[in-house]
Write a protein that holds these residues in place. Structure first.
Motif, mmCIF file in Angstrom:
data_model
loop_
_atom_site.group_PDB
_atom_site.id
_atom_site.type_symbol
_atom_site.label_atom_id
_atom_site.label_comp_id
_atom_site.label_asym_id
_atom_site.label_seq_id
_atom_site.Cartn_x
_atom_site.Cartn_y
_atom_site.Cartn_z
ATOM 1 N N UNK A 149 22.388 17.267 -29.490
ATOM 2 C CA UNK A 149 22.381 17.490 -28.044
ATOM 3 C C UNK A 149 22.953 18.869 -27.756
ATOM 4 N N UNK A 150 22.133 19.682 -27.098
ATOM 5 C CA UNK A 150 22.591 21.012 -26.688
ATOM 6 C C UNK A 150 23.212 20.930 -25.305
ATOM 7 N N UNK A 151 24.349 21.561 -25.154
ATOM 8 C CA UNK A 151 25.057 21.548 -23.885
ATOM 9 C C UNK A 151 24.963 22.921 -23.226
ATOM 10 N N UNK A 152 24.052 23.043 -22.297
ATOM 11 C CA UNK A 152 23.886 24.310 -21.594
ATOM 12 C C UNK A 152 24.533 24.244 -20.230
ATOM 13 N N UNK A 153 24.002 25.010 -19.302
ATOM 14 C CA UNK A 153 24.481 24.949 -17.919
ATOM 15 C C UNK A 153 23.236 24.886 -17.048
ATOM 16 N N UNK B 182 19.285 24.966 -21.955
ATOM 17 C CA UNK B 182 19.322 24.154 -23.173
ATOM 18 C C UNK B 182 17.919 23.775 -23.652
ATOM 19 N N UNK B 183 16.980 23.746 -22.723
ATOM 20 C CA UNK B 183 15.613 23.376 -23.092
ATOM 21 C C UNK B 183 15.008 24.458 -23.977
ATOM 22 N N UNK B 184 15.125 25.706 -23.543
ATOM 23 C CA UNK B 184 14.611 26.802 -24.364
ATOM 24 C C UNK B 184 15.343 26.842 -25.704
ATOM 25 N N UNK B 185 16.625 26.609 -25.673
ATOM 26 C CA UNK B 185 17.415 26.624 -26.909
ATOM 27 C C UNK B 185 16.948 25.538 -27.866
ATOM 28 N N UNK C 161 12.589 17.643 -13.684
ATOM 29 C CA UNK C 161 11.783 18.279 -12.645
ATOM 30 C C UNK C 161 11.450 19.682 -13.099
ATOM 31 N N UNK C 162 10.311 20.170 -12.626
ATOM 32 C CA UNK C 162 9.894 21.490 -13.090
ATOM 33 C C UNK C 162 10.819 22.594 -12.581
ATOM 34 N N UNK C 163 11.442 22.374 -11.431
ATOM 35 C CA UNK C 163 12.169 23.493 -10.823
ATOM 36 C C UNK C 163 13.686 23.392 -10.968
ATOM 37 N N UNK C 164 14.122 22.581 -11.895
ATOM 38 C CA UNK C 164 15.553 22.477 -12.175
ATOM 39 C C UNK C 164 15.776 22.701 -13.668
ATOM 40 N N UNK C 165 16.626 23.647 -14.005
ATOM 41 C CA UNK C 165 16.994 23.833 -15.409
ATOM 42 C C UNK C 165 18.018 22.765 -15.747
ATOM 43 N N UNK C 166 17.727 21.928 -16.743
ATOM 44 C CA UNK C 166 18.651 20.835 -17.049
ATOM 45 C C UNK C 166 19.912 21.344 -17.739
ATOM 46 N N UNK C 167 20.902 20.494 -17.814
ATOM 47 C CA UNK C 167 22.164 20.878 -18.442
ATOM 48 C C UNK C 167 22.185 20.534 -19.925
ATOM 49 N N UNK C 168 21.302 19.621 -20.329
ATOM 50 C CA UNK C 168 21.315 19.195 -21.720
ATOM 51 C C UNK C 168 19.898 19.030 -22.242
ATOM 52 N N UNK C 169 19.779 19.100 -23.550
ATOM 53 C CA UNK C 169 18.512 18.830 -24.215
ATOM 54 C C UNK C 169 18.831 18.139 -25.532
ATOM 55 N N UNK C 170 18.009 17.165 -25.877
ATOM 56 C CA UNK C 170 18.302 16.345 -27.046
ATOM 57 C C UNK C 170 17.129 16.325 -28.022
ATOM 58 N N UNK C 171 17.460 16.458 -29.287
ATOM 59 C CA UNK C 171 16.475 16.369 -30.364
ATOM 60 C C UNK C 171 16.790 15.163 -31.241
ATOM 61 N N UNK C 172 15.747 14.449 -31.658
ATOM 62 C CA UNK C 172 15.893 13.384 -32.657
ATOM 63 C C UNK C 172 15.182 13.843 -33.921
ATOM 64 N N UNK C 173 15.968 14.042 -34.962
ATOM 65 C CA UNK C 173 15.446 14.668 -36.180
ATOM 66 C C UNK C 173 15.493 13.661 -37.323
#
Lengths: 405, 405, 405, 405
Positions: free
Chosen positions: C189-193, C206-209, C243-255
């Protein structure tokens, strides 16, 4: 009496020659083969040598050794080290070294032929000794084939060859099927639109596109290949631009592809093309990238049945523990071109050249990679014995598997 | 009577000189300035020229023109086109052309000085004419400063300068605040571990890492910069490797950064460093990349109040319709170094050099980019008039805004 | 007389049960084992069954079968197809099917025990029949171990197991060393802002990351693994934003990571962590990503010597042509946990369940992937015979290799 | 006498309603407008309200306020804070808050109409008060237009509107040309081929492809847009897969695009499509991605001449220092749809709602982003005064610029 193989080896090592320029080496080999009673022809495929010995009814067995050196500056410190320099392919002066052990191969071929000549009363068939140029250029085997190797001389029923390797001397390694990978070179040039670095919007950036392509190419191995399949896609060079503030008009990638089957090769080369074309499209390039495929070495595929026969004779000759399966090596070879031309089975194996004690110590220390110089290293220096003895015995034993004993 | 400006211009155009080699140009300029009665010093900052005219009480106004040409082969087909060649910075023979219009700048400066000398009864203050070398190298202004420009000569209360641009002749463009971007060059070298292309697992691939970095750098503009903020991060060159089947040990990027404020510049350069270091870490490199920052040109920032004064006098001189806001240009300039050294406000503006009819036709056809050659193009050829007249009038009017009229 | 294995098989197939819920299956197996004279204990590790037969001096041989079904809706159209539904792990109602052939395994185990009981005068030693729950959850073997499998019952000297596979019925496949890959699950889980999509500069995306990380992870296989080494790094899920117009705060990968040795596993998991941490750093995240490793199934590694013994007995039993090397399979198993707990060698093999004629036709047509349903497919339907006969014979023969014949 | 604007404001704030559900708000507004003597029609474009006051010869001036709230849970702690919940667009229960200040807009419109009615002797023309639903859905303006706003009622000669913003109360901000960006939503679904995570070679990985696309999309801003041009491409959501060990069949991106001109918008949307299609091709997908464009809000472009007039009257009304250029805001609005339908110039401006002292302190501390809640924040709480007074005065003054004073 007999050839002083160690002297031959040291002499060849001191006098390496680049691919298609192996005139002295060819002369040395041809002289010994003639002395042993073979009918020798030189100048096959440039500098190649073919020696034929007809010894009654029976199969035609080709024993092949390659003979070219590499543009590497020797740093072994050996008394018989090379100090040779020559004109390289691009016209510059380069150092030359037998950094891949082809001097060992030629010497062992001479030794094996001598052994077979000595035992000629015990076998029958036709021996064809092939001394091949320019293996390092992935060109010499095909050159000999194109020059009539399998039409002008007895067509082999089996092609046998060997390569000295960073295994302990005394060990031989072989496996049925894929033994060495095939290699392809692909050059890709992206055609963008250059411009001032401060105005990217007026450009179509080939440098960024090339970088995206390099990144995207990784998925050929990571996602499109079967886990455990040998596939390598290495981008060895990327070049674009000359100044930080100018977007260049072109970017070039040099890609090397390794595969072990035609199916795999076709799949990977198709994927490379698909990806670079798509990346150019993603960038909005109106001209697709130029994709040039060159320098193809086919995979070296050992015949299953013939390899089983050679393996059995090696086990008999050297003992079970001395015969290993080295796995498929991702390096490449061109010996397969001869077997393909002859329509004959190929058996190609490795034999150790490393000092066994040093090898064992390095293995124990986990420092094999750094302590035991590999082929192409300026420090590559097989121990003379038992390397030569094993190479001679292996080649002779394998030949006698066909000739009868 | 008076200087024949058109002849001066054509003569300078025919005889361009590279940065810090502008000996003939300096001599021509110095001669005219002396003839006009200024006290002239040459050799400031290499080939720079300073002319001073003290005309009573009042502000010190510096008028600056740059004088160097570019290593571009002229293709304008003009009767007075350059055929000059010179020894370039790397020792090779290069063509030279006034492809950026610095010949126009020097000519207009002479015209403006002549105009001010003619009117000397109507104003008072001290005029400092600065003929600067090596603007294209982003080095001449600093060289003159380092050679005492603001200590050895009257320290300016305002620095005025101008640049001919691909706008219709007759137009002047200026804006308060950021006028031209600052430029930084950053060279990044990734230190991986090379090896054979068939054995990637023994390497740490700097080429792939460099590609990931180039891709990752895009987010500085796309995600980390305010929409509408002028930030450019261009990777102009990437170089790694020499053969398809060898993984190189290093890869090098040449990056150009354009920003219009110190805050933005610091943020972007920090981000570049953060990204390349992280990408090296992602690759498992034990040595961080070498990051070298060089060739910094600060942003050209016009003083708000001083620009408002110049704008007002331009509107009075040329009419409201002739004075535009050209926006911030992403190209760079070094004139700011003089203003910074003097602690004085800077006003720097553009004036048109394009044939108005050709401009209008191209604008209508949507072919401005292709039909109207920009600065640095081998086809860059300002129309002589009204370009010179406007450049002279603009510089003189701006100076008189300080001197009083 | 004797167990009607085909009826047992069809009955089990009709009544599949999910992992740790195999009460009916356990009852059926326990009943038959008791009938055969074994001392049976149920409820080991949840629903596991252990049957012990002491038959004089000699080695302890464990024969293991797994017994759980899968949440798959059967579409085979067989007369004895499952229509069972059950409560899944997440509380919802799910279909259940023996889509992986564990019904075959249980049946064959009963058959082999019966065979051994019948021949009990010809061998001596202790037979331990293990009917294991929840193999599909990679949990049942460890649950039985944790419940005292190797302490409360005779500790095995060898652990034998088998799996039905989409090979032609009649074929058995085994290999020394890595037989099935180990599997690890890693959640990152990436923790962005977060922030408004129109103001990316206020966010740390975090999505781009996460996307950069997914792309970068490819190089673990493509560059950091030996060509031919079995390593898989699959990102099976990515989730960020709503939502398309909100940058989320987190992104999660299942590897999901597949490897076949501890060394390789450690290397890959370390590389995953290195890359996701570096990508977070590249993004300027101040908090490193959360990395959670879960669901580890070790690689299934066959003991070299024990496998050679089993292979020899298979060749004797089924003929040389019927015994193949299936290569290392990238699927995973948990049987290794039992062998590890016992400190005993493991031999685990595959046996064919596909109709041989259909297999041959599909192979000829190049349509194996589409025509022969694999394990976990809703169409997976082994032919009853000779599948059961071969599975029984293989297990019995392998056991007798230790018990003496 | 007169409307108690502060009470109206607090009442509206306490009773927010979601887009197209503003029945109570519409009723309140319609009531006051009727009381002021306007001819009022309700139910235009759903819940919209139109009030018309014909006051002699002269231009038709439309004053527009939007009236919908947001699904945000208020956390201001205000005495008049909302605790409203409603059924959201997806059928779930959601909190509702005037987090964007539309309650301020409606109140100020009522105040401005009252002011104009009071002064009716001093001007002539036709006033059209427009109370619009569903601005947050980017749908209400168009709904009113589609329902006959400019045909059934006097067609405006100018459209005026305003938005409260996190500027100090007392400040108004406006600019000619692009004032707010246009916004487009694009949903992209990649169609790959799913499979088991341990066998990536049987899949076409849509998750990896989506990640490559997200990364590649960055270049639209970084390379294809003019430095300084307002372009945003934000990927707000990515979703693919549900388990680590299964490669999913599809991956979906939700993309938001912000631009300030039709040309730019077309270019960017074309580039998005080009890139996602190319990335699908790079992956070897046979089906192109599904690309759905939805929710288009055009850029809000202020008429140059009309804005100059409004700016002049604001300077006169509030003083030069109170009128700023806020730059182009990357948020979006739908008021432009009314002006476009009317073929009339638009002037849309911002006015401050932040407590000036708090604003100044935060600016000094560099903590504006964290200390001054922006629109859409659960803490958004304009100070009641002078916010309302300024909003009323601005709207009235702007209208009188057309009506004559």
């Amino acid at each position: 009496m007999g050839i002083d193989l160690e002297s031959v080896y040291r002499d060849l090592h001191t006098h390496p020659e680049l691919g298609f320029a192996e005139t002295r080496t060819a002369q040395v080999a041809a002289g010994h083969l003639r002395d042993l009673g073979l009918t020798v022809t030189t100048g096959i495929g440039g500098t190649g040598v073919v020696g034929v010995l007809e010894n009654g009814e029976g199969p035609v067995v080709a024993l092949r050794a390659d003979m070219d050196g590499l543009p590497v500056e020797e740093r072994t410190g050996l008394g018989y080290a090379s100090t040779v320099r020559a004109v390289g392919p691009d016209g510059t002066d380069v150092p030359v070294m037998h950094a891949c052990g082809h001097d060992v191969h030629v010497t062992c071929l001479l030794g094996a032929v001598e052994d077979l000549v000595t035992r000629r009363g015990t076998w029958s068939g036709t021996l064809v000794a092939v001394v091949q140029p320019a293996e390092e250029l992935v060109a010499g085997a095909q050159a000999m084939v194109d020059d009539g190797l399998v039409e002008r001389f007895p067509k082999p029923d089996v092609v046998l060859g060997q390569h000295v390797a960073p295994l302990p001397a005394g060990i031989v390694g072989l496996r049925p099927g894929p033994t060495m990978a095939g290699s392809d070179s692909v050059t890709v040039t992206f055609h963008g639109r250059g411009g001032h670095g401060s105005r990217p919007q007026t450009t179509v950036d080939p440098l960024l596109t090339a970088c995206h392509a390099v990144v995207r190419l990784q998925s050929i191995v990571s996602r499109e290949s079967e886990p455990g399949e040998i596939v390598v896609v290495s981008v060895g060079a990327i070049h674009a631009g000359s100044a930080d503030n100018v977007v260049p008009a072109e970017a070039t990638l040099s890609i090397n592809v390794r595969t072990v089957s035609d199916k795999s090769r076709t799949r990977v080369l198709t994927a490379v093309r698909r990806i670079v074309e798509a990346e150019a499209a993603a960038a909005g390039m109106t001209t697709p990238p130029t994709v040039v495929e060159s320098k193809h070495a086919p995979a070296t595929i050992n015949d299953e049945a013939a390899t089983a026969r050679v393996r059995a004779t090696f086990v008999e000759t050297f003992g079970e523990q001395a015969v290993i399966d080295p796995g498929t090596v991702t390096g490449s070879e061109d010996v397969g071109a001869i077997a393909t031309a002859a329509g004959a089975p190929l058996v190609f194996w490795f034999f150790g050249g490393a000092d066994p004690a040093a090898f064992a110590a390095a293995a124990a220390a986990g420092t094999l990679d750094s302590d035991i110089p590999s082929n192409h290293s300026p420090f590559f220096a097989p121990v003379v014995q038992p390397t030569l003895d094993v190479g001679v015995a292996a080649l002779s034993a394998a030949a006698r598997e066909w000739f009868g004993r």
